[in-house]
Design a protein around this motif. Structure first.
Motif, PDB file in Angstrom:
ATOM      1  N   GLY A   1       9.133   0.191  12.351  1.00 50.74           N
ATOM      2  CA  GLY A   1       9.198   0.606  13.757  1.00 50.74           C
ATOM      3  C   GLY A   1      10.616   0.976  14.180  1.00 50.74           C
ATOM      4  N   LEU A   2      11.574   0.112  13.842  1.00 53.50           N
ATOM      5  CA  LEU A   2      12.970   0.375  14.200  1.00 53.50           C
ATOM      6  C   LEU A   2      13.521   1.590  13.454  1.00 53.50           C
ATOM      7  N   TYR A   3      13.091   1.754  12.195  1.00 57.27           N
ATOM      8  CA  TYR A   3      13.561   2.871  11.373  1.00 57.27           C
ATOM      9  C   TYR A   3      13.155   4.203  11.996  1.00 57.27           C
ATOM     10  N   TRP A   4      11.892   4.281  12.434  1.00 55.21           N
ATOM     11  CA  TRP A   4      11.415   5.513  13.062  1.00 55.21           C
ATOM     12  C   TRP A   4      12.045   5.705  14.446  1.00 55.21           C
ATOM     13  N   TRP A   5      12.197   4.616  15.195  1.00 54.24           N
ATOM     14  CA  TRP A   5      12.801   4.729  16.527  1.00 54.24           C
ATOM     15  C   TRP A   5      14.248   5.198  16.422  1.00 54.24           C
ATOM     16  N   SER A   6      14.975   4.679  15.426  1.00 60.86           N
ATOM     17  CA  SER A   6      16.363   5.136  15.236  1.00 60.86           C
ATOM     18  C   SER A   6      16.399   6.614  14.865  1.00 60.86           C
ATOM     19  N   GLY A   7      15.405   7.071  14.088  1.00 61.30           N
ATOM     20  CA  GLY A   7      15.323   8.494  13.748  1.00 61.30           C
ATOM     21  C   GLY A   7      15.137   9.364  14.983  1.00 61.30           C
ATOM     22  N   VAL A   8      14.287   8.908  15.891  1.00 62.85           N
ATOM     23  CA  VAL A   8      14.073   9.633  17.153  1.00 62.85           C
ATOM     24  C   VAL A   8      15.377   9.678  17.953  1.00 62.85           C
ATOM     25  N   LEU A   9      16.109   8.556  17.976  1.00 63.63           N
ATOM     26  CA  LEU A   9      17.370   8.501  18.725  1.00 63.63           C
ATOM     27  C   LEU A   9      18.430   9.439  18.138  1.00 63.63           C
ATOM     28  N   TYR A  10      18.425   9.610  16.799  1.00 60.26           N
ATOM     29  CA  TYR A  10      19.358  10.560  16.188  1.00 60.26           C
ATOM     30  C   TYR A  10      19.085  11.976  16.705  1.00 60.26           C
ATOM     31  N   TRP A  11      17.812  12.338  16.824  1.00 59.65           N
ATOM     32  CA  TRP A  11      17.475  13.658  17.342  1.00 59.65           C
ATOM     33  C   TRP A  11      17.855  13.785  18.821  1.00 59.65           C
ATOM     34  N   VAL A  12      17.714  12.695  19.572  1.00 60.57           N
ATOM     35  CA  VAL A  12      18.140  12.697  20.981  1.00 60.57           C
ATOM     36  C   VAL A  12      19.651  12.947  21.067  1.00 60.57           C
ATOM     37  N   GLN A  13      20.416  12.294  20.173  1.00 55.75           N
ATOM     38  CA  GLN A  13      21.873  12.504  20.147  1.00 55.75           C
ATOM     39  C   GLN A  13      22.212  13.966  19.839  1.00 55.75           C
TER      40      GLN A  13
ATOM     41  N   PRO B   1       0.836  -1.213   0.000  1.00 56.81           N
ATOM     42  CA  PRO B   1       0.000   0.000   0.000  1.00 56.81           C
ATOM     43  C   PRO B   1       0.870   1.262   0.000  1.00 56.81           C
ATOM     44  N   TRP B   2       0.293   2.359  -0.488  1.00 57.23           N
ATOM     45  CA  TRP B   2       1.048   3.610  -0.584  1.00 57.23           C
ATOM     46  C   TRP B   2       1.431   4.177   0.777  1.00 57.23           C
ATOM     47  N   TRP B   3       0.638   3.864   1.830  1.00 57.66           N
ATOM     48  CA  TRP B   3       1.002   4.398   3.156  1.00 57.66           C
ATOM     49  C   TRP B   3       2.370   3.880   3.590  1.00 57.66           C
ATOM     50  N   LEU B   4       2.664   2.612   3.237  1.00 57.90           N
ATOM     51  CA  LEU B   4       3.968   2.064   3.600  1.00 57.90           C
ATOM     52  C   LEU B   4       5.072   2.717   2.777  1.00 57.90           C
ATOM     53  N   ALA B   5       4.759   2.989   1.513  1.00 56.08           N
ATOM     54  CA  ALA B   5       5.754   3.624   0.634  1.00 56.08           C
ATOM     55  C   ALA B   5       6.066   5.047   1.079  1.00 56.08           C
ATOM     56  N   LEU B   6       5.145   5.687   1.806  1.00 52.22           N
ATOM     57  CA  LEU B   6       5.338   7.080   2.223  1.00 52.22           C
ATOM     58  C   LEU B   6       5.892   7.214   3.648  1.00 52.22           C
ATOM     59  N   ILE B   7       5.520   6.291   4.528  1.00 48.98           N
ATOM     60  CA  ILE B   7       5.902   6.443   5.941  1.00 48.98           C
ATOM     61  C   ILE B   7       7.411   6.292   6.155  1.00 48.98           C
ATOM     62  N   ILE B   8       8.064   5.509   5.309  1.00 47.69           N
ATOM     63  CA  ILE B   8       9.514   5.309   5.472  1.00 47.69           C
ATOM     64  C   ILE B   8      10.305   6.540   5.028  1.00 47.69           C
ATOM     65  N   PRO B   9      10.043   7.093   3.822  1.00 48.80           N
ATOM     66  CA  PRO B   9      10.765   8.319   3.449  1.00 48.80           C
ATOM     67  C   PRO B   9      10.468   9.504   4.368  1.00 48.80           C
ATOM     68  N   LEU B  10       9.286   9.524   4.988  1.00 50.37           N
ATOM     69  CA  LEU B  10       8.951  10.618   5.905  1.00 50.37           C
ATOM     70  C   LEU B  10       9.928  10.674   7.076  1.00 50.37           C
ATOM     71  N   ARG B  11      10.417   9.513   7.499  1.00 51.32           N
ATOM     72  CA  ARG B  11      11.410   9.479   8.573  1.00 51.32           C
ATOM     73  C   ARG B  11      12.692  10.180   8.132  1.00 51.32           C
ATOM     74  N   ASP B  12      13.103   9.972   6.870  1.00 52.59           N
ATOM     75  CA  ASP B  12      14.313  10.632   6.374  1.00 52.59           C
ATOM     76  C   ASP B  12      14.108  12.138   6.241  1.00 52.59           C
ATOM     77  N   VAL B  13      12.880  12.545   5.904  1.00 47.30           N
ATOM     78  CA  VAL B  13      12.554  13.976   5.852  1.00 47.30           C
ATOM     79  C   VAL B  13      12.703  14.578   7.246  1.00 47.30           C
ATOM     80  N   MET B  14      12.289  13.813   8.261  1.00 47.64           N
ATOM     81  CA  MET B  14      12.391  14.271   9.648  1.00 47.64           C
ATOM     82  C   MET B  14      13.842  14.537  10.053  1.00 47.64           C
TER      83      MET B  14
END
Length: 198
Positions: free
Chosen positions: A173-185, A97-110
């Motif tokens: 889940g891990l991809y987004w969690w790692s993104g949050v951790l980068y911001w924490v760093q 589905p397109w939601w999966l195709a969009l949710i992953i790149p959104l993490r990189d935008v973050m």
């Protein structure tokens, strides 16, 4: 000693960098296979080869002491482009589905705001990739070939669907969690920089 470290870091022609470059060159080939002739067998083989070379270049870089600045940029770039290309191909073929195709790149935008902050603080353009980010990428790269196989009418489709979606959900889940951790760093680095100024 510091000049030796600098020369090592500035190296371009290393085996890991060559593997990362080969992965980058494979991205348009992969997209063509998926969207042009729809040669899923070749596309899956290329994805598996890309996943293996991703593991191999890191192994060689550590074992042969061939880490470099360029390698730290090329490796995650190749991973992200493969992920984006695969998501695009799978979504355009109605495999995911397109939601999966969009949710992953959104993490990189973050994460786009991180490099300017790091430069301002006097660090490099990117933070070192941590284990969680590597695990997320591995889950996603392993899930994509299985999701391709799940789209076929064969005995392996159902097991591939179950395992593929499990890896994809864990990967997201891990991809987004790692993104949050980068911001924490980054937040910790900013706090450290402020305390040094006092």
């Amino acid at each position: 000693m510091s000049s030796e470290i600098s020369e090592t870091e500035d190296r371009i022609w290393t085996v890991p960098n060559a593997l990362s470059l080969a992965r980058l060159l494979g991205v348009p080939v992969f997209l063509w296979l998926v969207l042009g002739p729809k040669a899923d067998g070749w596309a899956v083989a290329l994805l598996m080869l890309a996943g293996f070379s991703d593991w191999l270049d890191g192994k060689i870089a550590r074992a042969w002491n061939q880490t470099s600045r360029l390698g730290r940029l090329l490796d995650p770039l190749a991973d992200r482009l493969y992920i984006l290309a695969t998501l695009l191909g799978l979504a355009l073929r109605d495999i995911i589905p397109w939601w999966l195709a969009l949710i992953i790149p959104l993490r990189d935008v973050m994460l786009l705001g991180i490099p300017p902050i790091l430069r301002k603080l006097g660090y490099g353009p990117a933070l070192p990739v941590h284990f969680l980010g590597k695990a997320a990428t591995a889950n996603l790269l392993y899930s994509f070939p299985l999701l391709f196989l799940a789209h076929h009418d064969a005995w392996y489709a159902q097991p591939a669907r179950i395992v593929g979606w499990s890896l994809a959900i864990w990967g997201v889940g891990l991809y987004w969690w790692s993104g949050v951790l980068y911001w924490v760093q980054v937040r910790q680095l900013r706090k450290g920089a402020k305390s040094r100024k006092r």
